[in-house]
Design an enzyme around this catalytic site. Structure first.
Site, PDB file in Angstrom:
ATOM      1  N   HIS A 426       0.811  -1.212   0.000  1.00 54.26           N
ATOM      2  CA  HIS A 426       0.000   0.000   0.000  1.00 54.26           C
ATOM      3  C   HIS A 426       0.850   1.269   0.000  1.00 54.26           C
ATOM      4  O   HIS A 426       0.623   2.194  -0.782  1.00 54.26           O
ATOM      5  CB  HIS A 426      -0.946  -0.007   1.217  1.00 54.26           C
ATOM      6  N   CYS A 757      34.329   3.294 -24.559  1.00 53.61           N
ATOM      7  CA  CYS A 757      33.537   3.193 -23.328  1.00 53.61           C
ATOM      8  C   CYS A 757      34.268   3.815 -22.140  1.00 53.61           C
ATOM      9  O   CYS A 757      33.792   3.784 -21.016  1.00 53.61           O
ATOM     10  CB  CYS A 757      33.184   1.737 -23.026  1.00 53.61           C
TER      11      CYS A 757
END
Length: 803
Positions: A426, A757
Site C-alpha cells: 500500500h 567506453c
C-alpha cells in the site's frame, strides 16, 4: 432481466462496460471470467451485489439525508474531525434496516455458489466502488475486504460492513481530494470463491515495471498465506521480473529473483469473531521462494494475456495491476483481481527527471526504493494509526507499515519510510501515485531514526533506498527529450547497476556500450567463484559459514554464481532490448578478487596487480579457468534460455593476439562459439599492443571498444592510482590521441565496429568532439553525461557537415 435494477449479477453476466453497475473490480472479474478463462487463465467464479442494491438500501432505509447531515462542514485536513464524521456515517449504514427482498437475493445467490463449490463454501467479500480505477486514480484499498466468510448470515454481515466502508475515513478524504461527489459514487460487492492460498501463497503482479514505467517487464511479488499481507505491506515478499518480448517468443526470461523474508502468513481461523489470523513462518520456509520457475512463467504469461486483452479493448497500451493466488489443496494458480495500472501508464516519457545527491550523510536506514526522487524533512515516527493527528505537513513519515487508513497524512508527507512491505504494498502504490519518495522494507527505521531528526530520503541511487542523517544537498534536473537532437554517431550508455537499467533505458541512447560484470559480482554475488566451486576445500570456517548462509537456497553452490550473474546481466540486456548491450567479462585485479568472500585462499599476492594477472590472461589459466567457465555459463543462459541475443561479449586486457585465440577457444568449450546464434565477441582496446597489432586483432574479434583509462596509463607509463604522478595523467595527451585515431582508422578499414567506453568523452566534451572527427562508430557515456555530451556531438557533426 434489467441489469440496471437487479440486485445480483454473476461474473458470466458482466463485462468491463458494467463499471457503473458493479464497480471496477467486479466488472473486470466478469470481463476476465467470460473472455480469458477460455484462454486458460484461471478465475474463481462468483457474483456481484450491484450498486443498484446499495442505492435501494439507502432509499428504503431513508439514510441518505442522515449521511449528508453527518458530513456537513467536513474538513479532511482535520484528521480528528474526519475520523468522527466517518465513524458516524458508517454507523448509520451498518444499522440501516436491510430490506428483506435484498437479503433473500443475496442468500439465493450464495446457495447457487454452494451448488458449484460445496455446502458452506468459503468466499472473499470485496468492495467495488463505481468510480474505481479511473486512469488517474487508483482508489487502492479505499474500501474493505473480508476473507474466509462462510454461510448466509456471516455473508450478510460482511455485506453490511462493505456498504459502510464506502465511507471509511480514507475513502471520504480521497474522494474530496479527487473532486468526486460522495453521492455519485456507489458501492457494489464482489462475492468470490476463495482460493485456499492460506495453505500455499499469493501476491500481486503488474504488467509494467512499477518504479520506472518500463513496459516490457512483468513484476510479480509473492508471500505465504492469504494475499492481504502483501497488499497491505505487512510482509517483505519475494520478487520476480519476467521479460515480456522474449517470453512471448517461447523463452523463459526470469531476469531477476529476490528472496523476501516473508516472516508472517495469514491463514484461516475460527477463533471468536475472527475469520483469519497471522502466524509466524518457519525460517526454513522463509529461505525458499514461494513460486517455482514454472509457476512464475505461467503467471507472467497470464499477465501478458490479461494486458493484451485490455489493451486491445481500449485501443491503446493498457498495463494491468493484478492479484494472484495459489490453491494449496489443488496446486492450481488463479487470478483473483485485475485493474488498470494508474501511475506509470500516465508518465510523460518525454520528460526526464533526474535527482542526484551532491554529498552523502550517515546512513540511518536502508530498504527498497520506490520511484527515483529525493525528499527531506523532520522525521515523525508514528507507530499507530490512532496518532496520525500528530503529523504535520512536510514531515517525513516513519512507521511500521501503512494501510489505507493512513492516506489522509500520506498526501502531505515530504517522504515515507516503512519497516515492512515490498514494492507492491500500500505505501508503495500510494506514494507512487502521489509522487512522494518512499522507502519500504527497512526492518528497523522506526528504531534507527530519532523523533524530530532532520533526514534525507533518497530513492535516486537504484533499487536500494537510503535514509541519511541531516538535510543532504541534492540537485534536480529536468530535460525535455523531444528537444534532443539526433546524431550520426551512436550514443550508448555505460550501465553498471542492473537496478538502474530500466530507468536509464529512457535516456536517448542506442544501447549499452559497457556493462561491467565486476559491479554485479561485487554487489550481488560477493563470493569468489572458486570458493563456490571448491567449497569443501575452504580452510576458514567463518568464511564457510558465511557462504552457507548466503547460498542457502542452492544445493549446487556454483549455480548461485551463475544465476546471480545471469540475472544481473539479463536485466541490463532486457532494459535496452533489442539494441546492442556489450558486457565486459570480469576484469578484477588479483587484489580485488582476494577481497571477495573466500578469495584470499585462491589469489596470489602481486606487487603491481594493475599490470598483473587480470583480464584475458586469467580466463585460460588453471588458477581461474573454472571460474571463467561459470561466467560463460551465465552468458549462455542469458542468450539461449532467456532469448536475449542482443548481448555482445567483450574481452578485457587482452595483451596478445595469441591470448585472444586461447580465450575464444575456452569460450567455445563452454558453449559460446563466435557467430553461433549471432554471437559477437569484441576486444577492449586499452593496451598499446591492441593498437599496434590492430590488423591482427581484427581477424579474430568482431569489434573494438577503446578503454581510455588503461590506454592512457600504459601509453604514458604511469600508475593512475598514484597521486604523485596524477598531474601527468591526461587522456587528451597527443600520444594517447594518436593511438586512438590509429585504431579507429584500422577498424574502419577492416569494417569492424569501433566504439569507446572510457571516461574521457563523458568528462571532456572536447575529447568527444575529437572522436567524432575521427569517425568513431559509437561513444558510450556515463548516464549523467548523456544529455550534455549528445548536444556537443550534434554540434560537432553539424560543423563538420558545413565544412
Amino acid at each position: 432481466m434489467d441489469k440496471d435494477t437487479t440486485f445480483i449479477l454473476w461474473f458470466d453476466q458482466l463485462g468491463i462496460d458494467d463499471v457503473p453497475l458493479v464497480g471496477g473490480k467486479n466488472a473486470s472479474l466478469g470481463e476476465m471470467y467470460r473472455n480469458l478463462a477460455p484462454k486458460g487463465v484461471n478465475i474463481p467464479n462468483g457474483f456481484a451485489v450491484t450498486a443498484a442494491a446499495y442505492r435501494y438500501l439507502l432509499e428504503k432505509s431513508g439514510t441518505e439525508d442522515d449521511i449528508k447531515n453527518a458530513l456537513e462542514g467536513l474538513n479532511t485536513r482535520d484528521v480528528e474531525d474526519l475520523a468522527k464524521k466517518g465513524e458516524k456515517v458508517r454507523s448509520i449504514i451498518r444499522n440501516a434496516d436491510f430490506p428483506p427482498e435484498l437479503r433473500d437475493a443475496i442468500f439465493e445467490a450464495y446457495s447457487n455458489l454452494e451448488k458449484q463449490y460445496g455446502e458452506g463454501v468459503d468466499v472473499a467479500v470485496r468492495s467495488s466502488a463505481t468510480a474505481e480505477d479511473l486512469p488517474t486514480a487508483s482508489f487502492a484499498g479505499q474500501q474493505e475486504t473480508y476473507l474466509n466468510i462462510r454461510g448466509p448470515e456471516q455473508l450478510l454481515e460482511a455485506c453490511k460492513k462493505c456498504f459502510a466502508s464506502l465511507f471509511t475515513n480514507r475513502a471520504i478524504s480521497y474522494r474530496e481530494d479527487k473532486g468526486f461527489d460522495h453521492f455519485k459514487v456507489y458501492l457494489s460487492i464482489g462475492v468470490q470463491k476463495m482460493v485456499r492460498s492460506d495453505l500455499a501463497c499469493s501476491g500481486v503482479m503488474f504488467s509494467i515495471d512499477t518504479e520506472s514505467g518500463f513496459k516490457d517487464a512483468v513484476f510479480i511479488t509473492g508471500s505465504y498465506g492469504l494475499g492481504e499481507n502483501v497488499v497491505q505491506g505487512a510482509v517483505n515478499p519475494d520478487e520476480y521480473n519476467v521479460f515480456k518480448p522474449t517470453l512471448k517468443k517461447g523463452f523463459r526470461p526470469i531476469i531477476s529473483r529476490k528472496l523476501g523474508d516473508k516472516s508472517i502468513k495469514m491463514i484461516y481461523t475460527m477463533e471468536g469473531n475472527k475469520t483469519t489470523k497471522n502466524v509466524d513462518v518457519p525460517v526454513s520456509e522463509r529461505n525458499r521462494f514461494v513460486l517455482s520457475d514454472d509457476e512464475v512463467i505461467t503467471l507472467a504469461r497470464w499477465a501478458c494475456t490479461v494486458e493484451d486483452h485490455y489493451s486491445e479493448k481500449a485501443g491503446h497500451f493498457k498495463p494491468m495491476d493484478m492479484e494472484w493466488a495459489k490453491d494449496g489443496e489443488t496446486g492450481q494458480l488463479f487470478i483473483v483481481q485485475a485493474r488498470p495500472e494508474t501511475v506509470m501508464s500516465q508518465r510523460d516519457v518525454n520528460k526526464l527527471e533526474e535527482y542526484e545527491l551532491k554529498e552523502k550523510g550517515d546512513v540511518l536506514a536502508e530498504g527498497r526504493s520506490v520511484g527515483n526522487k529525493i525528499g527531506q524533512g523532520v522525521a515523525n515516527i508514528i507507530k499507530d494509526v490512532k496518532d496520525i493527528s500528530k503529523f504535520k505537513e512536510g514531515q517525513v513519515l516513519v512507521t511500521e507499515m501503512t494501510d489505507p487508513d493512513w492516506e489522509p497524512i500520506m498526501k502531505i508527507a515530504g517522504a515515507i519510510v516503512t519497516n515492512r512491505g515490498g514494492r507492491t504494498c500500500h505505501a508503495a502504490i500510494i506514494s507512487r501515485e502521489l509522487g512522494i519518495p518512499c522507502i519500504v522494507g527497512t526492518d528497523d527505521a522506526t528504531e534507527k531514526v530519532k523523533q524530530k531528526q532532520k533526514v534525507t530520503v533518497s530513492c535516486a541511487e537504484g533499487e536500494s533506498g537510503y535514509v541519511y542523517d541531516g538535510l543532504v544537498k541534492y540537485e534536480k534536473k529536468e530535460t525535455n527529450l523531444k528537444e534532443m537532437p539526433e546524431t550520426d554517431t551512436k550514443i550508448m550508455v555505460n550501465v553498471g547497476n542492473p537496478d538502474q537499467a530500466f530507468e536509464f533505458s529512457f535516456l536517448p541512447n542506442q544501447g549499452v556500450g559497457l556493462a561491467r560484470e565486476e559491479f554485479i559480482i561485487n554487489n550481488y554475488i560477493k563470493i569468489h567463484p572458486r570458493a563456490l566451486l571448491e567449497f569443501n576445500k575452504l580452510e576458514d570456517e567463518d568464511v564457510k559459514q558465511q557462504i552457507s548462509e548466503m547460498t542457502v537456497q542452492y544445493k549446487d553452490k556454483k549455480q548461485y554464481f551463475v544465476d546471480k550473474l545471469a540475472q544481473g546481466v539479463a536485466t541490463i540486456a532486457a532494459g535496452f532490448y533489442p539494441k546492442d548491450v556489450i558486457v565486459r567479462m570480469s576484469d578484477f585485479k588479483s587484489n580485488e578478487y582476494a577481497n571477495l568472500i573466500g578469495g584470499k585462499q585462491f589469489e596470489p599476492e602481486e606487487d603491481n596487480p594493475m599490470i598483473g594477472w587480470r583480464g584475458a590472461s586469467r580466463y585460460y589459466k588453471q588458477g581461474y579457468k573454472a571460474g571463467f567457465a561459470l561466467e560463460c555459463q551465465a552468458m549462455k543462459m542469458v542468450r539461449d534460455e532467456m532469448g536475449l541475443t542482443n548481448l555482445i561479449l567483450m574481452i578485457p586486457f587482452c595483451r596478445t593476439v595469441e591470448e585472444g585465440r586461447k580465450v575464444l577457444k575456452v569460450m567455445e568449450e563452454n558453449g559460446l562459439k563466435r557467430a553461433e546464434n549471432g554471437l559477437k565477441v569484441y576486444v577492449m582496446c586499452e593496451i598499446p599492443s591492441n593498437v599496434i597489432l590492430a590488423e591482427e586483432f581484427s581477424k579474430i574479434f568482431d569489434g573494438f571498444s577503446i578503454g581510455t583509462n588503461d590506454l592512457t596509463q600504459l601509453t604514458l607509463g604511469l600508475d593512475r592510482d598514484s597521486e604523485l604522478v596524477a598531474d601527468v595523467y591526461d587522456e587528451r595527451n597527443e600520444a594517447v590521441k594518436t593511438l586512438v585515431a590509429t585504431v579507429i582508422r584500422i577498424a574502419k578499414k577492416n569494417k569492424k565496429k569501433i566504439g569507446i567506453c572510457g571516461d574521457a568523452p563523458s568528462t571532456y566534451p572536447e575529447f568527444a568532439k575529437f572522436l567524432v572527427e575521427q569517425g568513431i562508430d559509437s561513444i558510450s557515456l556515463s548516464p549523467d553525461a548523456v544529455v550534455k555530451t549528445t548536444l556537443k556531438i550534434a554540434e560537432t557533426e553539424k560543423d563538420m557537415k558545413k565544412e
